[in-house]
Write an enzyme that holds these catalytic residues in place. Structure first.
Site, PDB file in Angstrom:
ATOM      1  N   GLU A 145      -6.113  -6.150   3.185  1.00 23.18           N
ATOM      2  CA  GLU A 145      -6.187  -7.351   2.330  1.00 23.18           C
ATOM      3  C   GLU A 145      -7.292  -7.215   1.291  1.00 23.18           C
ATOM      4  O   GLU A 145      -7.862  -8.207   0.842  1.00 23.18           O
ATOM      5  CB  GLU A 145      -6.405  -8.610   3.178  1.00 23.18           C
ATOM      6  N   THR A 199       0.822  -1.216   0.000  1.00 26.94           N
ATOM      7  CA  THR A 199       0.000   0.000   0.000  1.00 26.94           C
ATOM      8  C   THR A 199       0.854   1.264   0.000  1.00 26.94           C
ATOM      9  O   THR A 199       1.865   1.350   0.703  1.00 26.94           O
ATOM     10  CB  THR A 199      -0.921   0.008   1.234  1.00 26.94           C
ATOM     11  N   GLY A 201       2.674  -2.789   8.240  1.00 20.21           N
ATOM     12  CA  GLY A 201       2.840  -3.489   9.508  1.00 20.21           C
ATOM     13  C   GLY A 201       4.257  -3.967   9.709  1.00 20.21           C
ATOM     14  O   GLY A 201       4.939  -4.377   8.759  1.00 20.21           O
TER      15      GLY A 201
END
Length: 686
Positions: free
Chosen positions: A461, A172, A211
């Site tokens: 996701e 992303t 993350g």
């Protein structure tokens, strides 16, 4: 006025208002038993139902016991942990899991059923822990395993598995999320040095929400545009589209490497135990072999080659290998739903509120309004449990066989079930909070924290709106392939073939109000199939109508609400058929009766809520009213077994950690004193 539980009692309504219709006081021998004069389902042993639901319960028991032995690793929402403290807690918990002998990456590679099951187990421990594990093993580890070569596997597997090499999944960007094909980060081959130069060309291309990046990540799978010199000697680089590269981020001491800039994304609405960061690359050089080259390779001269003939096919194959993330989110979301429904049902069965004149108060679960809130949630939770099992089984078969048709099916099913399950669970969390009244608002009872932590499941996701469009696109593709070159009458025949004996205007079906018929799986399955076929047929007509005038993009956008409704209808039909197979497979007659009642309620609630059935004269007005009455009756029947049904999820109190949701024994004897535990949680001496 309403009470803290959202229930309006007779004495609050005014003297002329109707009273609740309850059985006589003498019949109310237990606060956990329904007092309305309706038939009840036969009692069953929750342990028998648990055995049927869960063939890996021994593993769950071991994981739960691990956290009983390490209560310090369970986050306390009242302590107000800082993001740094929560991250440290999650990091320590993950290491304890590894030390206990669990290897999530080994599971993912060799036994994915265990991997997804572990994720569901962790979902009620701490969603930050589940997501942190998913980033490390499903995203970072999974991308290396599924997109790289055997050489990449040998190089990285052990260090990723043991968390010696924490990593990231850098897809992303600030300006691009779901539209992966439009990512701007670039990896340009320097032929002279035999290196890729990874660069962020503008601020909008900064990798965002990554993350593991803010604190732990030492490397990342970076999705970037692969560019090589023109083999024909042209001055412009040749862009082969988005590919995946392993890019080091930090040295073993945690220091950022040259050209890598990382910033902490800061506090989020939830999941603050996950260290999300933003990454900017400034001409970072990595070896040419760091391209994850399963679907494409580049030699020393800069020559690009791939077994797949088009950029679109390579891109689809790359994303297709990442469906495991959606499967994991579906499993985790089901786990959260089980926990939330357990808390709400147990509280509603014990919380006393009002009652007939001169009689004791009754449990709020005896109110029809509460039953209509919670029993459909419980039924859907069971349906999604079985659908999750179907998805996992198909995923395992797909990884084993690599059969192209199954790959396509799993892609669509994982997209649809991830979107539907996470969207439903998020809505259910709010319903459970409201059903628990003011006590549901207390942080100690976890519904608020679960709602905040789970919220992002609808986005990462794959945003749910985008994923549902993928489902409808698959259905339209199959529909058009079936009728390619055929006249319009052929597609009308398709619609009719989906109806069989349940055609509109067939009085035997349209007007039948008997419960025997309304609860007939053949009728319910056919009705849901009809809805999907009808919506697919009319969507195809609308796109055909608007396409020539507006173009395909604007025609699709004009029909977008229809597109999303079709996808949901299809997923609901799949869930119901899976539910039916689960009912048929249950050999215990008492358990099967409750499963059958829940499957009926699931389908009838869908039919009741869709005006299309009445608009199409598929269901006559009298039949619609009969369905509504039957929904109420089924909710009342299921109320009698609600505690057993949530007990079958077997979530122990130290994992649930909600004083108002303490476990009981299905109403067969003394219930836990939820108020005593609740007072203790608030600091009172009891």
């Amino acid at each position: 006025m309403a009470s803290a539980d959202g229930i309006v009692g007779p004495k609050q309504m005014g003297g002329n208002e109707p009273q609740l219709s309850m059985a006589p006081c003498a019949a109310a021998t237990s606060s956990t038993r329904p007092r309305s004069a309706t038939k009840s389902l036969p009692r069953f042993d929750p342990g028998v139902m648990e055995t049927y639901l869960d063939d890996m319960r021994d593993m769950r028991a071991r994981v739960n016991e691990l956290f009983r032995q390490h209560p310090e690793l369970l986050p306390n929402v009242e302590e107000g942990l800082s993001k740094e403290e929560h991250r440290d807690l999650v990091r320590r918990a993950l290491k304890v899991i590894l030390q206990a002998g669990y290897s999530p990456l080994e599971m993912l590679a060799r036994d994915p059923r265990k991997y997804f099951y572990l994720g569901e187990c962790l979902s009620m421990v701490d969603l930050s822990l589940m997501v942190k594990s998913g980033v490390q093993y499903s995203l970072w580890g999974g991308s290396v395993l599924n997109l790289g070569s055997e050489a990449h596997r040998r190089r990285y597997f052990d260090d990723i598995a043991q968390f010696r090499l924490p990593g990231c999944f850098a897809m992303t960007e600030l300006k691009h999320g779901s539209n992966v094909a439009a990512l701007q980060t670039e990896a340009v081959l320097d032929v002279l040095s035999d290196e890729w130069v990874v660069h962020t060309p503008e601020e909008g291309a900064i990798k965002w929400w990554i993350g593991n990046a803010a604190e732990d990540g030492r490397a990342a799978t970076v999705f970037a545009r692969l560019k090589v010199p023109d083999p024909n000697g042209g001055s412009k680089l040749v862009d082969h589209g988005v590919h995946a590269f392993v890019v080091p981020l930090r040295d073993p001491n945690g220091n950022l490497l040259r050209g890598v800039e990382i910033r902490d994304c800061g506090y989020k609405v939830g999941l603050n135990g996950v260290d999300n960061g933003a990454i900017r690359f400034t001409h970072v050089r990595i070896p040419r072999v760091n391209l994850l080259d399963r679907f494409a390779s580049v030699d020393k001269s800069g020559r690009y080659s791939s077994p797949l003939t088009s950029q679109a096919r390579r891109f689809a194959a790359t994303l297709g290998e990442l469906t495991g993330g959606r499967v994991g989110l579906t499993a985790g979301s089901v786990g959260v739903l089980k926990g939330a429904v357990t808390i709400a049902v147990r509280y509603a069965a014990l919380r006393q509120q009002f009652g007939p004149p001169d009689c004791p108060e009754v449990a709020i679960l005896d109110y029809q309004s509460t039953q209509l809130r919670l029993m459909p949630l419980l039924a859907t939770c069971y349906g999604l449990h079985f659908a999750r099992g179907l998805l996992v089984d198909k995923y395992v078969d797909m990884k084993r066989t690599r059969e192209p048709k199954l790959v396509e099916e799993v892609h669509a099913l994982s997209a649809g079930l991830k979107a539907y399950t996470t969207g439903y669970t998020q809505s259910a969390l709010s319903t459970c909070r409201e059903a628990c009244g003011g006590h549901g608002y207390a942080a100690v009872n976890r519904l608020g924290a679960l709602r905040s932590d789970h919220d992002i499941f609808q986005t990462f996701e794959g945003d749910n709106t985008v994923l549902l469009q993928q489902v409808s696109a698959m259905l339209l593709k199959e529909y058009r392939q079936q009728f390619s070159g055929a006249p319009l009458t052929a597609s009308y025949h398709y619609l009719r073939s989906a109806l069989l004996g349940a055609l509109p205007n067939n009085p035997l079906v349209t007007h039948d109000t008997e419960p025997r018929h309304l609860r007939d799986p053949a009728f319910l399955a056919k009705a849901l199939e009809y809805r999907t076929a009808r919506m697919l047929f009319t969507l195809s007509l609308r796109l055909r109508k608007h396409g020539p005038k507006l173009g395909s993009f604007h025609a699709w956008n004009k029909c977008l609400d229809h597109v999303l409704s079709l996808a949901r209808a299809y997923v609901e039909s799949v869930i119901y058929k899976t539910f039916l197979r689960a009912v048929a497979g249950c050999v215990d007659p008492e358990c099967r009766r409750s499963l059958k009642a829940m499957s009926d309620l699931f389908a009838l609630r869908l039919i009741e809520g869709d005006m299309m059935f009445r608009n199409d004269e598929y269901i006559a007005p009298a039949k619609a009213k009969a369905i509504s009455r039957l929904v109420v009756a089924l909710c009342s029947e299921l109320r009698g077994q609600a505690l057993n049904l949530v007990d079958a999820f077997a979530i122990p109190d130290h994992i649930l950690r909600a004083p108002i949701g303490l476990g009981g024994n299905g109403g067969a004897g003394p219930q836990p004193d939820i108020y005593r535990e609740y007072l203790a949680a608030a600091g009172f001496e009891v």
